[in-house]
Write a protein that holds these residues in place. Structure first.
Motif, PDB file in Angstrom:
ATOM      1  N   SER A 115       0.860  -1.177   0.000  1.00  0.00           N
ATOM      2  CA  SER A 115       0.000   0.000   0.000  1.00  0.00           C
ATOM      3  C   SER A 115       0.899   1.229   0.000  1.00  0.00           C
ATOM      4  CB  SER A 115      -0.906  -0.003   1.228  1.00  0.00           C
ATOM      5  OG  SER A 115      -1.668   1.178   1.269  1.00  0.00           O
ATOM      6  N   GLY A 116       0.886   1.980  -1.105  1.00  0.00           N
ATOM      7  CA  GLY A 116       1.806   3.115  -1.220  1.00  0.00           C
ATOM      8  C   GLY A 116       3.228   2.623  -1.194  1.00  0.00           C
ATOM      9  N   THR A 117       4.011   3.084  -0.228  1.00  0.00           N
ATOM     10  CA  THR A 117       5.388   2.590  -0.079  1.00  0.00           C
ATOM     11  C   THR A 117       5.529   1.739   1.182  1.00  0.00           C
ATOM     12  OG1 THR A 117       6.049   4.609   1.071  1.00  0.00           O
ATOM     13  CG2 THR A 117       6.394   4.545  -1.319  1.00  0.00           C
ATOM     14  N   ASN A 118       4.396   1.240   1.696  1.00  0.00           N
ATOM     15  CA  ASN A 118       4.397   0.366   2.878  1.00  0.00           C
ATOM     16  C   ASN A 118       4.061  -1.060   2.455  1.00  0.00           C
ATOM     17  OD1 ASN A 118       4.793   2.454   4.882  1.00  0.00           O
ATOM     18  ND2 ASN A 118       2.714   3.106   4.406  1.00  0.00           N
ATOM     19  N   TYR A 119       4.532  -1.989   3.250  1.00  0.00           N
ATOM     20  CA  TYR A 119       4.168  -3.385   3.021  1.00  0.00           C
ATOM     21  C   TYR A 119       3.911  -4.050   4.370  1.00  0.00           C
ATOM     22  CZ  TYR A 119       8.607  -5.166   4.715  1.00  0.00           C
ATOM     23  OH  TYR A 119       9.661  -5.500   5.525  1.00  0.00           O
ATOM     24  N   HIS A 120       3.148  -5.141   4.317  1.00  0.00           N
ATOM     25  CA  HIS A 120       2.853  -5.907   5.527  1.00  0.00           C
ATOM     26  C   HIS A 120       2.861  -7.388   5.149  1.00  0.00           C
ATOM     27  CE1 HIS A 120       0.340  -7.545   8.845  1.00  0.00           C
ATOM     28  NE2 HIS A 120       1.198  -6.805   9.517  1.00  0.00           N
ATOM     29  N   VAL A 121       3.570  -8.210   5.927  1.00  0.00           N
ATOM     30  CA  VAL A 121       3.702  -9.640   5.642  1.00  0.00           C
ATOM     31  C   VAL A 121       3.010 -10.462   6.722  1.00  0.00           C
ATOM     32  CG1 VAL A 121       5.325 -11.567   5.380  1.00  0.00           C
ATOM     33  CG2 VAL A 121       5.936  -9.318   4.517  1.00  0.00           C
ATOM     34  N   LEU A 122       2.179 -11.398   6.280  1.00  0.00           N
ATOM     35  CA  LEU A 122       1.622 -12.439   7.145  1.00  0.00           C
ATOM     36  C   LEU A 122       2.140 -13.753   6.579  1.00  0.00           C
ATOM     37  CD1 LEU A 122      -2.101 -11.276   7.446  1.00  0.00           C
ATOM     38  CD2 LEU A 122      -0.305 -11.077   9.180  1.00  0.00           C
ATOM     39  N   PHE A 123       2.901 -14.502   7.378  1.00  0.00           N
ATOM     40  CA  PHE A 123       3.442 -15.766   6.885  1.00  0.00           C
ATOM     41  C   PHE A 123       3.032 -16.889   7.828  1.00  0.00           C
ATOM     42  CE2 PHE A 123       6.649 -19.068   6.322  1.00  0.00           C
ATOM     43  CZ  PHE A 123       6.595 -19.213   4.944  1.00  0.00           C
ATOM     44  N   TYR A 124       2.357 -17.899   7.242  1.00  0.00           N
ATOM     45  CA  TYR A 124       1.862 -19.055   7.998  1.00  0.00           C
ATOM     46  C   TYR A 124       2.694 -20.273   7.641  1.00  0.00           C
ATOM     47  CZ  TYR A 124      -2.296 -16.155   8.644  1.00  0.00           C
ATOM     48  OH  TYR A 124      -3.150 -15.139   8.969  1.00  0.00           O
ATOM     49  N   ASP A 125       2.898 -21.146   8.635  1.00  0.00           N
ATOM     50  CA  ASP A 125       3.561 -22.408   8.321  1.00  0.00           C
ATOM     51  C   ASP A 125       2.523 -23.380   7.774  1.00  0.00           C
ATOM     52  OD1 ASP A 125       2.151 -23.467  10.500  1.00  0.00           O
ATOM     53  OD2 ASP A 125       3.928 -23.705  11.769  1.00  0.00           O
ATOM     54  N   ASN A 126       2.944 -24.584   7.446  1.00  0.00           N
ATOM     55  CA  ASN A 126       2.038 -25.563   6.842  1.00  0.00           C
ATOM     56  C   ASN A 126       1.049 -26.157   7.844  1.00  0.00           C
ATOM     57  OD1 ASN A 126       2.883 -25.242   4.196  1.00  0.00           O
ATOM     58  ND2 ASN A 126       4.532 -26.737   4.410  1.00  0.00           N
ATOM     59  N   ASP A 127       1.152 -25.749   9.124  1.00  0.00           N
ATOM     60  CA  ASP A 127       0.181 -26.159  10.143  1.00  0.00           C
ATOM     61  C   ASP A 127      -0.759 -25.007  10.488  1.00  0.00           C
ATOM     62  OD1 ASP A 127       1.306 -28.726  10.371  1.00  0.00           O
ATOM     63  OD2 ASP A 127       2.811 -27.977  11.796  1.00  0.00           O
ATOM     64  N   CYS A 128      -0.779 -23.979   9.662  1.00  0.00           N
ATOM     65  CA  CYS A 128      -1.632 -22.792   9.811  1.00  0.00           C
ATOM     66  C   CYS A 128      -1.280 -21.929  11.019  1.00  0.00           C
ATOM     67  CB  CYS A 128      -3.111 -23.169   9.825  1.00  0.00           C
ATOM     68  SG  CYS A 128      -3.682 -23.857   8.260  1.00  0.00           S
ATOM     69  N   LYS A 129      -0.059 -22.050  11.528  1.00  0.00           N
ATOM     70  CA  LYS A 129       0.382 -21.186  12.627  1.00  0.00           C
ATOM     71  C   LYS A 129       1.013 -19.933  12.024  1.00  0.00           C
ATOM     72  CE  LYS A 129       1.373 -24.988  15.746  1.00  0.00           C
ATOM     73  NZ  LYS A 129       2.449 -25.795  16.309  1.00  0.00           N
ATOM     74  N   LEU A 130       0.626 -18.783  12.544  1.00  0.00           N
ATOM     75  CA  LEU A 130       1.184 -17.521  12.079  1.00  0.00           C
ATOM     76  C   LEU A 130       2.616 -17.389  12.597  1.00  0.00           C
ATOM     77  CD1 LEU A 130       0.668 -14.850  10.571  1.00  0.00           C
ATOM     78  CD2 LEU A 130      -0.089 -13.887  12.754  1.00  0.00           C
ATOM     79  N   LEU A 131       3.584 -17.363  11.676  1.00  0.00           N
ATOM     80  CA  LEU A 131       4.986 -17.245  12.056  1.00  0.00           C
ATOM     81  C   LEU A 131       5.475 -15.798  11.983  1.00  0.00           C
ATOM     82  CD1 LEU A 131       6.573 -20.302  10.215  1.00  0.00           C
ATOM     83  CD2 LEU A 131       5.932 -20.115  12.615  1.00  0.00           C
ATOM     84  N   THR A 132       4.975 -15.041  11.041  1.00  0.00           N
ATOM     85  CA  THR A 132       5.438 -13.668  10.846  1.00  0.00           C
ATOM     86  C   THR A 132       4.250 -12.743  10.655  1.00  0.00           C
ATOM     87  OG1 THR A 132       7.428 -14.456   9.740  1.00  0.00           O
ATOM     88  CG2 THR A 132       6.874 -12.159   9.416  1.00  0.00           C
ATOM     89  N   ASP A 133       4.267 -11.665  11.395  1.00  0.00           N
ATOM     90  CA  ASP A 133       3.284 -10.596  11.238  1.00  0.00           C
ATOM     91  C   ASP A 133       4.088  -9.304  11.373  1.00  0.00           C
ATOM     92  OD1 ASP A 133       1.231  -8.790  11.198  1.00  0.00           O
ATOM     93  OD2 ASP A 133       0.163  -9.624  12.919  1.00  0.00           O
ATOM     94  N   SER A 134       4.654  -8.857  10.249  1.00  0.00           N
ATOM     95  CA  SER A 134       5.541  -7.699  10.306  1.00  0.00           C
ATOM     96  C   SER A 134       5.353  -6.834   9.075  1.00  0.00           C
ATOM     97  CB  SER A 134       7.001  -8.150  10.415  1.00  0.00           C
ATOM     98  OG  SER A 134       7.378  -8.841   9.239  1.00  0.00           O
ATOM     99  N   GLY A 135       6.006  -5.707   9.079  1.00  0.00           N
ATOM    100  CA  GLY A 135       5.881  -4.806   7.945  1.00  0.00           C
ATOM    101  C   GLY A 135       7.040  -3.852   7.876  1.00  0.00           C
ATOM    102  N   GLY A 136       6.853  -2.854   7.041  1.00  0.00           N
ATOM    103  CA  GLY A 136       7.899  -1.859   6.865  1.00  0.00           C
ATOM    104  C   GLY A 136       7.606  -1.007   5.655  1.00  0.00           C
ATOM    105  N   THR A 137       8.655  -0.461   5.108  1.00  0.00           N
ATOM    106  CA  THR A 137       8.530   0.393   3.934  1.00  0.00           C
ATOM    107  C   THR A 137       9.425  -0.138   2.825  1.00  0.00           C
ATOM    108  OG1 THR A 137      10.301   1.857   4.681  1.00  0.00           O
ATOM    109  CG2 THR A 137       8.048   2.448   5.328  1.00  0.00           C
ATOM    110  N   PHE A 138       9.176   0.341   1.615  1.00  0.00           N
ATOM    111  CA  PHE A 138      10.022  -0.054   0.497  1.00  0.00           C
ATOM    112  C   PHE A 138      10.142   1.099  -0.485  1.00  0.00           C
ATOM    113  CE2 PHE A 138       5.825  -0.890  -1.116  1.00  0.00           C
ATOM    114  CZ  PHE A 138       5.902  -0.614  -2.472  1.00  0.00           C
TER     115      PHE A 138
END
Length: 192
Positions: A115-138
């Motif tokens: 969104s604009g120059t921001n990003y947000h990552v949601l990364f789940y493992d293969n067991d549906c556990k949320l491993l990453t909930d982070s963001g930043g700019t680019f």
């Protein structure tokens, strides 16, 4: 230019020399030296052109092996910009991260939202556990994305800066290589 000055100087000297039998020999030697200098000039020019062509070939080979192929451009020939990234991109596959080479339905819930120059990552493992909930700019320049990841925990805020290379892109697909880890992610844009 140096050859021309040398030739003119030698010609000037030739006109000052008395006209005897040596004049013919001098002019013969002068002609021979002039011819040799001209040949060296042609050889040097050919050599420089050959080196230039070799450098261009080397540059193309390096770009092919280490750089980004020309298919970074999409089918319309447009380059990628921050506006074309807007939206949610879901992981289709992830290469170079042990244990995540093949993503199941849980892993494919992982996504990156731009969104604009921001990003947000949601990364789940293969067991549906949320491993990453982070963001930043680019920042996007050509096919290189400079990413500043911002992580917060109890101790404070940490910023990590890295680059990512966009290997391929289209209206609904994106292939990114993280230059720090070497991981390659294939993303598809979700319909909203």
């Amino acid at each position: 230019m140096k050859n021309k000055v040398l030739i003119l100087a030698l010609l000037g000297i030739a006109f000052m020399v008395p006209t005897h039998g040596t004049e013919a020999q001098f002019l013969k030697r002068l002609g021979k030296k002039t011819k040799e200098a001209a040949e060296r000039g042609v050889e040097n020019t050919v050599e420089r052109k050959a080196e230039q062509k070799a450098e261009e070939g080397t540059d193309k080979a390096i770009e092919t092996v280490f750089g980004v192929p020309k298919k970074v451009m999409d089918k319309n020939g447009d380059t990628l910009n921050a506006n074309s990234l807007e939206g949610i991109w879901h992981y289709e596959s992830l290469e170079g991260v042990p244990g995540f080479e093949s993503l199941n339905e849980c892993g494919k819930k992982s996504n990156i939202t731009y969104s604009g120059t921001n990003y947000h990552v949601l990364f789940y493992d293969n067991d549906c556990k949320l491993l990453t909930d982070s963001g930043g700019t680019f920042e996007l320049e050509g096919n290189i994305m400079t990413v500043t990841a911002i992580a917060q925990d109890e101790m404070g805020t940490t910023k990590v800066k890295t680059t990512q290379t966009i290997l391929e892109h289209g209206e609904d697909y994106l292939v990114i290589k993280d230059d720090l880890t070497g991981a390659v992610v294939n993303l598809t844009k979700s319909e909203q």
